[in-house]
Design a protein around this motif. Structure first.
Motif, PDB file in Angstrom:
ATOM      1  N   MET A   1       0.816  -1.193   0.000  1.00  0.00           N
ATOM      2  CA  MET A   1       0.000   0.000   0.000  1.00  0.00           C
ATOM      3  C   MET A   1       0.859   1.256   0.000  1.00  0.00           C
ATOM      4  N   ALA A   2       2.020   1.186   0.612  1.00  0.00           N
ATOM      5  CA  ALA A   2       2.875   2.367   0.674  1.00  0.00           C
ATOM      6  C   ALA A   2       3.354   2.778  -0.719  1.00  0.00           C
ATOM      7  N   LYS A   3       3.388   1.842  -1.644  1.00  0.00           N
ATOM      8  CA  LYS A   3       3.841   2.147  -3.001  1.00  0.00           C
ATOM      9  C   LYS A   3       2.699   2.533  -3.923  1.00  0.00           C
ATOM     10  N   THR A   4       1.498   2.610  -3.384  1.00  0.00           N
ATOM     11  CA  THR A   4       0.312   2.914  -4.186  1.00  0.00           C
ATOM     12  C   THR A   4      -0.053   4.383  -4.049  1.00  0.00           C
ATOM     13  N   LYS A   5      -0.354   4.989  -5.181  1.00  0.00           N
ATOM     14  CA  LYS A   5      -0.769   6.388  -5.170  1.00  0.00           C
ATOM     15  C   LYS A   5      -1.991   6.521  -6.078  1.00  0.00           C
ATOM     16  N   ILE A   6      -3.047   7.124  -5.561  1.00  0.00           N
ATOM     17  CA  ILE A   6      -4.252   7.357  -6.343  1.00  0.00           C
ATOM     18  C   ILE A   6      -4.313   8.838  -6.693  1.00  0.00           C
ATOM     19  N   VAL A   7      -4.434   9.098  -7.990  1.00  0.00           N
ATOM     20  CA  VAL A   7      -4.458  10.474  -8.470  1.00  0.00           C
ATOM     21  C   VAL A   7      -5.634  10.622  -9.426  1.00  0.00           C
ATOM     22  N   ALA A   8      -6.457  11.625  -9.209  1.00  0.00           N
ATOM     23  CA  ALA A   8      -7.579  11.888 -10.111  1.00  0.00           C
ATOM     24  C   ALA A   8      -7.052  12.502 -11.403  1.00  0.00           C
ATOM     25  N   ASP A   9      -7.500  11.987 -12.526  1.00  0.00           N
ATOM     26  CA  ASP A   9      -7.149  12.533 -13.834  1.00  0.00           C
ATOM     27  C   ASP A   9      -8.239  13.531 -14.216  1.00  0.00           C
ATOM     28  N   PRO A  10      -7.925  14.811 -14.297  1.00  0.00           N
ATOM     29  CA  PRO A  10      -8.958  15.817 -14.596  1.00  0.00           C
ATOM     30  C   PRO A  10      -9.719  15.529 -15.882  1.00  0.00           C
ATOM     31  N   ARG A  11      -9.051  14.952 -16.876  1.00  0.00           N
ATOM     32  CA  ARG A  11      -9.750  14.641 -18.137  1.00  0.00           C
ATOM     33  C   ARG A  11     -10.803  13.560 -17.925  1.00  0.00           C
ATOM     34  N   LEU A  12     -10.481  12.576 -17.101  1.00  0.00           N
ATOM     35  CA  LEU A  12     -11.459  11.524 -16.832  1.00  0.00           C
ATOM     36  C   LEU A  12     -12.531  12.012 -15.871  1.00  0.00           C
ATOM     37  N   SER A  13     -12.148  12.763 -14.879  1.00  0.00           N
ATOM     38  CA  SER A  13     -13.105  13.283 -13.894  1.00  0.00           C
ATOM     39  C   SER A  13     -14.127  14.214 -14.541  1.00  0.00           C
ATOM     40  N   ALA A  14     -13.724  14.925 -15.587  1.00  0.00           N
ATOM     41  CA  ALA A  14     -14.620  15.878 -16.246  1.00  0.00           C
ATOM     42  C   ALA A  14     -15.855  15.195 -16.827  1.00  0.00           C
ATOM     43  N   GLY A  15     -15.738  13.926 -17.176  1.00  0.00           N
ATOM     44  CA  GLY A  15     -16.865  13.212 -17.758  1.00  0.00           C
ATOM     45  C   GLY A  15     -17.826  12.618 -16.748  1.00  0.00           C
ATOM     46  N   PHE A  16     -17.447  12.630 -15.475  1.00  0.00           N
ATOM     47  CA  PHE A  16     -18.265  12.028 -14.427  1.00  0.00           C
ATOM     48  C   PHE A  16     -19.473  12.903 -14.137  1.00  0.00           C
ATOM     49  N   PRO A  17     -20.672  12.398 -13.901  1.00  0.00           N
ATOM     50  CA  PRO A  17     -21.024  10.987 -13.696  1.00  0.00           C
ATOM     51  C   PRO A  17     -21.471  10.260 -14.960  1.00  0.00           C
ATOM     52  N   ALA A  18     -21.621  10.976 -16.060  1.00  0.00           N
ATOM     53  CA  ALA A  18     -22.078  10.314 -17.286  1.00  0.00           C
ATOM     54  C   ALA A  18     -21.081   9.255 -17.749  1.00  0.00           C
ATOM     55  N   LEU A  19     -19.804   9.535 -17.606  1.00  0.00           N
ATOM     56  CA  LEU A  19     -18.760   8.590 -17.970  1.00  0.00           C
ATOM     57  C   LEU A  19     -17.978   8.218 -16.715  1.00  0.00           C
ATOM     58  N   ARG A  20     -17.684   6.933 -16.586  1.00  0.00           N
ATOM     59  CA  ARG A  20     -16.966   6.452 -15.404  1.00  0.00           C
ATOM     60  C   ARG A  20     -15.708   5.708 -15.835  1.00  0.00           C
ATOM     61  N   ALA A  21     -14.875   6.413 -16.579  1.00  0.00           N
ATOM     62  CA  ALA A  21     -13.647   5.817 -17.096  1.00  0.00           C
ATOM     63  C   ALA A  21     -12.580   5.747 -16.007  1.00  0.00           C
ATOM     64  N   VAL A  25      -1.875   2.913 -14.058  1.00  0.00           N
ATOM     65  CA  VAL A  25      -0.491   2.920 -14.521  1.00  0.00           C
ATOM     66  C   VAL A  25       0.351   2.228 -13.451  1.00  0.00           C
ATOM     67  N   VAL A  26       1.089   1.203 -13.860  1.00  0.00           N
ATOM     68  CA  VAL A  26       1.927   0.449 -12.927  1.00  0.00           C
ATOM     69  C   VAL A  26       3.376   0.557 -13.406  1.00  0.00           C
ATOM     70  N   THR A  27       4.230   0.999 -12.516  1.00  0.00           N
ATOM     71  CA  THR A  27       5.655   1.044 -12.811  1.00  0.00           C
ATOM     72  C   THR A  27       6.290  -0.177 -12.156  1.00  0.00           C
ATOM     73  N   LEU A  28       6.869  -1.039 -12.976  1.00  0.00           N
ATOM     74  CA  LEU A  28       7.472  -2.267 -12.494  1.00  0.00           C
ATOM     75  C   LEU A  28       8.848  -1.993 -11.905  1.00  0.00           C
ATOM     76  N   SER A  29       9.350  -2.939 -11.146  1.00  0.00           N
ATOM     77  CA  SER A  29      10.631  -2.754 -10.467  1.00  0.00           C
ATOM     78  C   SER A  29      11.785  -2.549 -11.454  1.00  0.00           C
ATOM     79  N   ASP A  30      11.636  -3.031 -12.690  1.00  0.00           N
ATOM     80  CA  ASP A  30      12.700  -2.833 -13.690  1.00  0.00           C
ATOM     81  C   ASP A  30      12.529  -1.533 -14.471  1.00  0.00           C
ATOM     82  N   GLY A  31      11.539  -0.719 -14.073  1.00  0.00           N
ATOM     83  CA  GLY A  31      11.334   0.584 -14.704  1.00  0.00           C
ATOM     84  C   GLY A  31      10.304   0.596 -15.814  1.00  0.00           C
TER      85      GLY A  31
END
Length: 98
Positions: A1-21, A25-31
């Motif tokens: 959980m310490a490596k998890t970050k939740i960030v709202a994407d303004p482009r996706l949020s703009a469509g809410f509630p009609a769109l729920r996209a 994005v996962v960054t693996l240990s090898d980059g």
């Protein structure tokens, strides 16, 4: 959980509630970066569940509560609800194998 970050994407949020996209994005240990975008969720009006998926989900969620036999039989009854009386949906009837 310490490596998890939740960030709202303004482009996706703009469509809410009609769109729920959503985008993940996962960054693996090898980059390497792995990304997945979903324009809607499975089960949304744009991507409805099939009757088989609905039955499966119902059974998985209800079996621990009402027992496997009733959880298997109740969807059969519910899909023909318009032809049944309310009393036909009682769990005691289902337990008796009716």
């Amino acid at each position: 959980m310490a490596k998890t970050k939740i960030v709202a994407d303004p482009r996706l949020s703009a469509g809410f509630p009609a769109l729920r996209a959503a985008r993940i994005v996962v960054t693996l240990s090898d980059g390497r970066v792995v990304e997945q975008y979903a324009p809607c969720r499975k089960g949304d009006p744009e991507a409805p569940l099939s009757n088989a998926h609905i039955n499966d989900k119902f059974t998985k969620l209800s079996a621990p509560v009402i027992g496997a036999p009733a959880a298997a039989q109740l969807p059969v009854q519910l899909w023909r609800m318009e032809r049944l009386q309310v009393a036909d949906l009682r769990l005691t009837t289902l337990y008796q194998g009716a």
